[in-house]
Write an enzyme that holds these catalytic residues in place. Structure first.
Site, PDB file in Angstrom:
ATOM      1  N   CYS A 166       7.902  -4.441   0.109  1.00  0.00           N
ATOM      2  CA  CYS A 166       7.110  -3.385  -0.544  1.00  0.00           C
ATOM      3  C   CYS A 166       7.449  -3.220  -2.023  1.00  0.00           C
ATOM      4  O   CYS A 166       6.837  -2.407  -2.714  1.00  0.00           O
ATOM      5  CB  CYS A 166       7.302  -2.083   0.202  1.00  0.00           C
ATOM      6  N   HIS A 306       7.692   5.899  -4.954  1.00  0.00           N
ATOM      7  CA  HIS A 306       7.422   5.007  -3.833  1.00  0.00           C
ATOM      8  C   HIS A 306       6.748   5.849  -2.741  1.00  0.00           C
ATOM      9  O   HIS A 306       5.762   5.439  -2.166  1.00  0.00           O
ATOM     10  CB  HIS A 306       8.714   4.347  -3.357  1.00  0.00           C
ATOM     11  N   GLU A 317      14.350   9.325  -1.736  1.00  0.00           N
ATOM     12  CA  GLU A 317      13.827   9.191  -3.096  1.00  0.00           C
ATOM     13  C   GLU A 317      13.986  10.511  -3.854  1.00  0.00           C
ATOM     14  O   GLU A 317      14.340  10.525  -5.042  1.00  0.00           O
ATOM     15  CB  GLU A 317      12.352   8.746  -3.070  1.00  0.00           C
ATOM     16  N   LYS A 338       0.225   6.980  -2.723  1.00  0.00           N
ATOM     17  CA  LYS A 338       0.064   6.476  -1.351  1.00  0.00           C
ATOM     18  C   LYS A 338      -0.550   7.533  -0.442  1.00  0.00           C
ATOM     19  O   LYS A 338      -1.056   7.210   0.627  1.00  0.00           O
ATOM     20  CB  LYS A 338       1.415   6.018  -0.784  1.00  0.00           C
ATOM     21  N   HIS A 343      -0.204   2.747   2.096  1.00  0.00           N
ATOM     22  CA  HIS A 343       0.874   1.932   1.548  1.00  0.00           C
ATOM     23  C   HIS A 343       0.418   0.466   1.514  1.00  0.00           C
ATOM     24  O   HIS A 343       0.279  -0.164   2.561  1.00  0.00           O
ATOM     25  CB  HIS A 343       2.113   2.102   2.421  1.00  0.00           C
ATOM     26  N   PHE A 402      11.916  -3.191   2.212  1.00  0.00           N
ATOM     27  CA  PHE A 402      12.829  -3.544   3.303  1.00  0.00           C
ATOM     28  C   PHE A 402      13.749  -4.658   2.817  1.00  0.00           C
ATOM     29  O   PHE A 402      13.362  -5.497   2.000  1.00  0.00           O
ATOM     30  CB  PHE A 402      12.047  -4.035   4.527  1.00  0.00           C
TER      31      PHE A 402
END
Lengths: 416, 76
Positions: A166, A306, A317, A338, A343, A402
């Site tokens: 991502c 994010h 975050e 998002k 996403h 990830f």
């Protein structure tokens, strides 16, 4: 950065997103707080815990390429070619024999042609190995994105791709910036793409309990930082930026959206999928981008977070922003686009870099929608539900993937 | 549908060309824009449609639309 490092500027933008095919349609829907999430139409979702996603609508690949190319193009390829064409047109950058070797491509993609993979698996099982298409491998690999952009538009400079989940889109923007700073090209086509609204992808993320299952209210499913968030929504699309050295852009009289001022990275070294505690890796990533930009922390007016809408990401975050910025964390604006686009995985950093450039250019901050139940642990200014007109001199885009891979880029207002 | 029509349909579909371009004298590479991967896919599709096994050596001789039609006529 030393004084002879060239300034890098953003001169062209292109997007294919669940909110629209094109920059204007997407940006307009985004600033109106519209959701691109709905029921999945691509496959039969019977038996799936999640039956919603943010699909691209009304996209016709043949608007951007020949019938033959369109027939062979995996969806992610079609999106990235389309977004690149829009961005090049927007920048007015013509690639010809005189400049071809000085125009490069660096784009990110998390998974690649998963749809082709799943279909080909059926072919080999049901019809045998001799029936697997010769186009299976070319349609599967993520770097066919930059490969086909180069083929399509004739860009013969550096050609590369990253697969940092991502964070791939944001890493790509940062790496493209480095290529320009190092003098290896004059202009770069960069960004990210993903299109994996497929049975395996949804099932896999479902098994990780990563996805929202708010199937009855698709438009409310992506709700980053809200107390009732229950996971992310898979989106798809592409976001492409044209980067140039300032000298190159000014020489050809290009319109400049923003200066790409800094790029930072970090690794969590903690867990395959969970962010490191209190967003420690995220904070180091943001810090390195801000230092690269040579800005004081207080200069950052806005963060395109994010903000995935998972419990862990949004909490970590938020903690990372607080630990890095201190009191300033409560003064800067943060939004997660998002909440509207879903996403886009490897495409997220591409479209969110485009949004960040537009935010700096227009002094207009897109909202985080679905802010209904405040989470006491997520108590920053997430620009709830309504876009905000506000001067944005410097903005940061965050992407975390990830594998514990983090990337941030900083854009600031271009000073003529 | 005649055998010729079936072959032409495969070519139109796999090479993304217009039906009127697919004349018997047309060369897959020179006239219809096929590359090496397109040729492999085309042969595979003909094998599947007509339940044939076309060896690599035989496939290399199928250069024009009429070569494909003649080969399939002779082997079905």
């Amino acid at each position: 950065m030393n004084t002879c490092t060239p300034e890098i500027v953003v001169t062209g933008l292109g997007m294919v997103t669940p909110l629209g095919v094109g920059v204007e349609s997407t940006w307009s829907a985004l600033c109106q707080g519209k959701s691109g999430v709905g029921p999945i139409t691509r496959f039969d979702t019977s038996g799936f815990k999640t039956t919603i996603a943010a699909e691209v609508k009304d996209f016709n690949a043949e608007d951007f390429m020949s019938k033959k190319e369109a027939r062979k193009a995996e969806r992610f390829i079609a999106y990235i070619i389309a977004a690149s064409k829009m961005a090049l047109d927007d920048a007015g950058l013509v690639i010809d024999s005189g400049n071809a070797e000085r125009v490069g491509v660096f784009t990110g993609c998390g998974l690649g042609g998963l749809q082709t993979m799943e279909e080909s698996r059926d072919v080999i099982v049901n019809r045998g190995p001799g029936r697997v298409s010769p186009f299976f491998i070319p349609m599967l690999i993520g770097n066919m994105g930059p490969g086909l952009i180069a083929i399509h538009f004739g860009a013969k400079g550096p050609n590369c791709s990253v697969a940092t989940a991502c964070a791939a889109g944001t890493h790509s923007v940062g790496e493209a910036m480095r290529i320009l700073q190092h003098g290896q090209a004059d202009a770069m086509i960069t960004g990210g793409v993903e299109s994996v609204i497929t049975p395996l992808c949804i099932a896999g993320f479902n098994s990780m309990k990563a996805l929202s299952t708010r199937n009855s209210e698709p438009e409310k499913a992506s709700r980053p930082f809200d107390k009732e968030r229950d996971g992310f929504v898979v989106g798809e699309g592409a976001g492409i930026l044209i980067l140039e050295t300032r000298e190159h852009a000014e020489k050809r009289g290009a319109r400049i959206y923003a200066t790409l001022a800094g790029y930072g990275m970090s690794g969590d070294a903690y867990h395959m999928t969970a962010p490191s505690p209190e967003g420690e890796g995220m904070a180091r990533c943001m810090k390195s981008a801000i230092e690269d930009a040579g800005l004081p922390l207080e200069a950052v007016d806005y963060i395109n977070a994010h903000g995935t809408s998972t419990q862990f990401n949004d909490l970590c975050e938020t903690q990372a922003v607080k630990s890095l910025f201190g009191e300033h964390a409560y003064k800067l604006a943060i939004s997660s686009t998002k909440s509207m686009t879903g996403h886009l995985l490897g495409g997220a950093g591409g479209v969110e870099s485009v949004f960040t450039a537009l935010t700096v250019y227009h002094d207009l901050i897109p909202p985080t929608i679905n802010q209904e139940s405040p989470d006491p642990e997520c108590d920053l200014d997430y620009v709830p539900n309504q876009a905000r007109k506000q001067v944005v001199n410097a903005a940061m885009n965050n992407s975390f993937g990830f594998g514990g891979t983090n990337a941030s880029v900083i854009m600031k207002k271009f000073k003529a | 549908m005649s055998l010729e029509e079936k072959v032409k349909n495969i070519i139109v579909d796999k090479l993304g060309v217009e039906p009127d371009e697919v004349v018997e004298e047309a060369s897959f590479v020179d006239d219809l824009g096929a590359d090496s991967l397109d040729l492999v896919e085309l042969i595979m599709s003909m094998e599947e449609t007509f339940d044939l096994e076309i060896s690599d050596e035989e496939a290399e001789k199928i250069l024009k639309v009429k070569d494909a039609i003649e080969y399939i006529k002779a082997h079905t």
